[in-house]
Design a protein around this motif. Structure first.
Motif, PDB file in Angstrom:
ATOM      1  N   SER A 189      -6.430  43.799  20.437  1.00 47.98           N
ATOM      2  CA  SER A 189      -7.323  43.484  20.992  1.00 47.98           C
ATOM      3  C   SER A 189      -7.476  41.817  21.289  1.00 47.98           C
ATOM      4  N   ALA A 190      -6.967  41.054  20.252  1.00 47.94           N
ATOM      5  CA  ALA A 190      -6.865  39.448  20.503  1.00 47.94           C
ATOM      6  C   ALA A 190      -6.069  39.429  22.029  1.00 47.94           C
ATOM      7  N   LEU A 191      -4.950  39.966  22.132  1.00 50.40           N
ATOM      8  CA  LEU A 191      -4.039  39.546  23.457  1.00 50.40           C
ATOM      9  C   LEU A 191      -4.980  40.083  24.463  1.00 50.40           C
ATOM     10  N   ILE A 192      -5.704  41.298  24.604  1.00 49.99           N
ATOM     11  CA  ILE A 192      -6.298  41.635  25.748  1.00 49.99           C
ATOM     12  C   ILE A 192      -7.329  40.633  25.973  1.00 49.99           C
ATOM     13  N   ASN A 193      -8.266  39.946  25.147  1.00 50.02           N
ATOM     14  CA  ASN A 193      -9.149  39.138  25.399  1.00 50.02           C
ATOM     15  C   ASN A 193      -8.680  37.838  25.854  1.00 50.02           C
ATOM     16  N   LEU A 194      -7.431  37.457  25.288  1.00 54.58           N
ATOM     17  CA  LEU A 194      -6.911  35.998  25.700  1.00 54.58           C
ATOM     18  C   LEU A 194      -6.618  36.173  27.094  1.00 54.58           C
ATOM     19  N   ASN A 195      -6.042  37.174  27.352  1.00 53.68           N
ATOM     20  CA  ASN A 195      -5.285  37.284  28.718  1.00 53.68           C
ATOM     21  C   ASN A 195      -6.265  37.724  29.927  1.00 53.68           C
ATOM     22  N   VAL A 196      -7.372  38.543  29.476  1.00 59.18           N
ATOM     23  CA  VAL A 196      -8.410  38.879  30.674  1.00 59.18           C
ATOM     24  C   VAL A 196      -9.266  37.790  30.866  1.00 59.18           C
ATOM     25  N   LEU A 197      -9.714  36.887  29.791  1.00 61.57           N
ATOM     26  CA  LEU A 197     -10.382  35.708  30.084  1.00 61.57           C
ATOM     27  C   LEU A 197      -9.673  34.453  30.741  1.00 61.57           C
ATOM     28  N   GLU A 198      -8.448  34.236  30.700  1.00 60.66           N
ATOM     29  CA  GLU A 198      -7.822  33.363  31.190  1.00 60.66           C
ATOM     30  C   GLU A 198      -7.368  33.838  32.742  1.00 60.66           C
ATOM     31  N   ALA A 199      -7.180  35.028  33.202  1.00 59.93           N
ATOM     32  CA  ALA A 199      -6.955  35.511  34.434  1.00 59.93           C
ATOM     33  C   ALA A 199      -8.506  35.330  35.012  1.00 59.93           C
ATOM     34  N   CYS A 200      -9.452  35.835  34.383  1.00 58.00           N
ATOM     35  CA  CYS A 200     -10.918  35.651  34.968  1.00 58.00           C
ATOM     36  C   CYS A 200     -11.089  33.989  35.317  1.00 58.00           C
ATOM     37  N   ARG A 201     -10.664  33.012  34.554  1.00 60.76           N
ATOM     38  CA  ARG A 201     -10.947  31.713  34.611  1.00 60.76           C
ATOM     39  C   ARG A 201      -9.899  31.441  36.251  1.00 60.76           C
ATOM     40  N   ALA A 226      -9.230  33.249  38.254  1.00 59.72           N
ATOM     41  CA  ALA A 226      -9.686  33.854  39.588  1.00 59.72           C
ATOM     42  C   ALA A 226     -10.976  33.372  40.088  1.00 59.72           C
ATOM     43  N   GLY A 227     -11.599  32.319  39.185  1.00 58.16           N
ATOM     44  CA  GLY A 227     -12.845  31.962  39.529  1.00 58.16           C
ATOM     45  C   GLY A 227     -13.825  32.982  39.342  1.00 58.16           C
ATOM     46  N   CYS A 228     -13.656  34.127  38.363  1.00 57.64           N
ATOM     47  CA  CYS A 228     -14.844  35.050  37.775  1.00 57.64           C
ATOM     48  C   CYS A 228     -15.461  34.116  36.861  1.00 57.64           C
ATOM     49  N   LEU A 286      -3.441  45.757  29.800  1.00 58.60           N
ATOM     50  CA  LEU A 286      -4.155  44.156  29.537  1.00 58.60           C
ATOM     51  C   LEU A 286      -3.618  43.470  28.557  1.00 58.60           C
ATOM     52  N   ARG A 287      -2.857  43.718  27.678  1.00 61.19           N
ATOM     53  CA  ARG A 287      -2.120  42.821  26.675  1.00 61.19           C
ATOM     54  C   ARG A 287      -0.995  41.926  27.516  1.00 61.19           C
ATOM     55  N   ASP A 288      -0.702  42.372  28.597  1.00 60.08           N
ATOM     56  CA  ASP A 288       0.107  41.545  29.482  1.00 60.08           C
ATOM     57  C   ASP A 288      -0.234  40.815  30.487  1.00 60.08           C
ATOM     58  N   PRO A 289      -0.022  39.308  30.330  1.00 57.95           N
ATOM     59  CA  PRO A 289      -0.625  38.462  31.110  1.00 57.95           C
ATOM     60  C   PRO A 289      -0.587  38.737  32.762  1.00 57.95           C
ATOM     61  N   ALA A 290       0.747  39.084  32.987  1.00 54.56           N
ATOM     62  CA  ALA A 290       1.050  39.351  34.601  1.00 54.56           C
ATOM     63  C   ALA A 290       0.008  40.466  34.753  1.00 54.56           C
ATOM     64  N   VAL A 291      -0.124  41.410  34.355  1.00 55.25           N
ATOM     65  CA  VAL A 291      -0.802  42.648  34.462  1.00 55.25           C
ATOM     66  C   VAL A 291      -2.343  42.118  34.835  1.00 55.25           C
ATOM     67  N   CYS A 292      -2.857  41.427  33.838  1.00 57.95           N
ATOM     68  CA  CYS A 292      -4.313  40.675  34.064  1.00 57.95           C
ATOM     69  C   CYS A 292      -4.366  39.966  35.173  1.00 57.95           C
ATOM     70  N   ARG A 293      -3.356  39.263  35.570  1.00 53.37           N
ATOM     71  CA  ARG A 293      -3.526  38.496  36.774  1.00 53.37           C
ATOM     72  C   ARG A 293      -3.381  39.260  37.965  1.00 53.37           C
ATOM     73  N   SER A 294      -2.695  40.356  37.942  1.00 48.44           N
ATOM     74  CA  SER A 294      -2.396  41.212  39.050  1.00 48.44           C
ATOM     75  C   SER A 294      -3.859  42.022  39.266  1.00 48.44           C
ATOM     76  N   VAL A 295      -4.439  42.447  38.480  1.00 46.73           N
ATOM     77  CA  VAL A 295      -5.655  43.168  38.518  1.00 46.73           C
ATOM     78  C   VAL A 295      -6.924  42.297  38.626  1.00 46.73           C
ATOM     79  N   ILE A 296      -6.912  41.095  38.289  1.00 43.34           N
ATOM     80  CA  ILE A 296      -7.857  40.206  38.485  1.00 43.34           C
ATOM     81  C   ILE A 296      -7.580  39.228  39.332  1.00 43.34           C
ATOM     82  N   ASP A 297      -7.557  39.558  40.780  1.00 47.70           N
ATOM     83  CA  ASP A 297      -6.879  38.837  41.687  1.00 47.70           C
ATOM     84  C   ASP A 297      -7.861  38.409  42.794  1.00 47.70           C
TER      85      ASP A 297
END
Ligand code: NAD
Ligand code: GDD
Length: 353
Positions: A97-109, A111-113, A54-65
């Protein structure tokens, strides 16, 4: 409560994430998990489990689709005093941990989560409020002016602000809890990341009756410990409360010294052991959860006696110690988790991204 929604658990392979994923499934949710590693305790009985970084923004976007109804963000680089207070892991903890949070949160935004749960920590509180039992002050508002005693605490504080900023600027409804030392079966117990309840259970299980065990410091450090089932209950309640974003403590407000904790585990194990106090990372002197705010806003607070959760945890860790000794396959799950797993027996299909 809220049956039938879709939930994503980030960090589902870990301790709290695994317990939460099982609980959501039992409650009738469609549950999806993601973690950089497979669950240490065997396959989870949930709908899908993805292995991804989840440090990888592309992974975050593919999981939070898609628009999950609830996202629980528990993935982090974390551990007990032996991991976060030595100083050796500071850069990794902050970056990972910061990378995980930055990328998960943006992917959620994207994807409309709307609703993301962030697991902050009691480690955000300033060190000057935690010098002794009398001054131990973990009232939520006392986090500022900020002076956490670890980089782990600073990263949590930054990310609390990040989640709140997304609420203000992007109309999200994120929720933030500050966990206080959570313990239970299936937590880290021997890999250097274990916290004191698991460490003491392991040391007591390994010791022969009449022998001795090592305790870091003089053992008069004060902590409160929260059993994982109550942690999960608190998370679900906070996530579903309509008008309260936190940050709020989720912890026990009944502190004990580490020496008392050792005595309790010895009583559970039926062993008489002598404590040998050795130098080690000790962190703050005294920490306790203040539960005024959670009672006010959620009408609920943890209440289970420490003894109950400790007995279940000791049972599980003693079984792991025995399995290692016998050089056998991992022991059968503890009775508590057998009960928790009854509703679902099929494991989640595992995918990798
Ligand atoms: P844990 O270490 O068991 O779980 C964290 C999970 O995150 C692990 O399974 C790990 O593999 C995963 N992870 C790490 N890096 C990742 C990455 N790059 N991509 C995907 N997954 C990754 O920890 P836990 O005790 O279950 O804690 C969960 C959360 O609660 C963490 O945010 C932690 O900081 C917070 N917290 C826990 C406690 C506690 O006492 N357990 C106290 C305060 C706060
Ligand atoms: N881990 C560990 N192992 N701690 C020991 C041991 C041992 O063998 N013996 C004594 N201790 C003492 C530590 O020195 C510390 O003073 C106290 O027990 C508590 O240690 P931990 O449980 O490891 O960590 P903590 O309570 O200081 O911090 C934990 O809780 C925070 C939330 O309250 C960590 O897990 C943090 O990551 C978490 O955010």
């Amino acid at each position: 409560m809220n049956n039938g929604g879709t939930a994503l658990v980030c960090g589902a392979g870990g301790f709290i994430g695994g317990h939460l994923a099982r609980r959501l499934k039992q409650d009738g949710w469609s549950v999806h998990g993601v973690d950089i590693a497979s669950p240490a305790w065997g396959a989870l009985p949930i709908d899908t489990f993805t292995i991804g970084d989840l440090r990888d923004p592309a992974v975050c976007r593919s999981v939070i689709d898609r628009r999950f109804d609830e996202v629980y963000q528990l993935a982090a680089d974390m551990g007990g005093a032996g991991y976060i207070f030595t100083g050796d892991n500071d850069a990794a903890i902050m970056r990972n941990s910061a990378l995980i949070n930055l990328n998960v949160l943006e992917a959620c935004r994207l994807a409309g989560c709307e609703r993301v749960f962030f697991s902050s920590s009691a480690c955000v509180y300033p060190r000057h409020h935690q010098h002794d039992a009398d001054s131990a002050d973990c009232v939520e508002a006392s986090a500022y002016p900020a002076d956490p005693d670890s980089e782990y605490g600073w990263e949590k504080l930054f990310c609390e602000r990040l989640y709140l900023a997304f609420n203000r600027n992007h109309g999200m409804r994120n929720r933030i809890a500050r966990f206080h030392n959570v313990f239970g079966p299936y937590g880290a117990w021997t890999d250097g990341r274990e916290k004191v309840p698991a460490a003491i259970c392991r040391k007591v299980a390994e010791a022969r009756d009449g022998g001795e065990i090592e305790v870091w410091g003089d053992g008069e450090q004060l902590r409160s410990f929260l059993y994982v089932d109550e942690c999960v209950e608190g998370m679900l309640r906070l996530m579903r409360t309509p008008d309260f974003e936190g940050p709020v403590n989720i912890g026990s407000d009944r502190p004990v010294t580490i020496n008392r904790l050792v005595d309790m585990v010895c009583e559970i194990a039926g062993k008489r052991l002598t404590r040998r106090h050795v130098p080690g990372p000790t962190g703050v002197r005294a920490r306790n959860s203040d539960n005024t705010l959670i009672r006010e806003r959620l009408g609920w607070a943890p209440s289970q006696p420490l003894q109950t959760g400790l007995a279940a945890t000791y049972e599980w860790i003693a079984a792991q110690v025995e399995a290692v000794r016998a050089d056998a396959a991992p022991a059968a799950p503890a009775s508590t988790m057998l009960a928790a797993g009854k509703a679902q027996s099929a494991a989640a299909p595992v995918a990798a991204v």
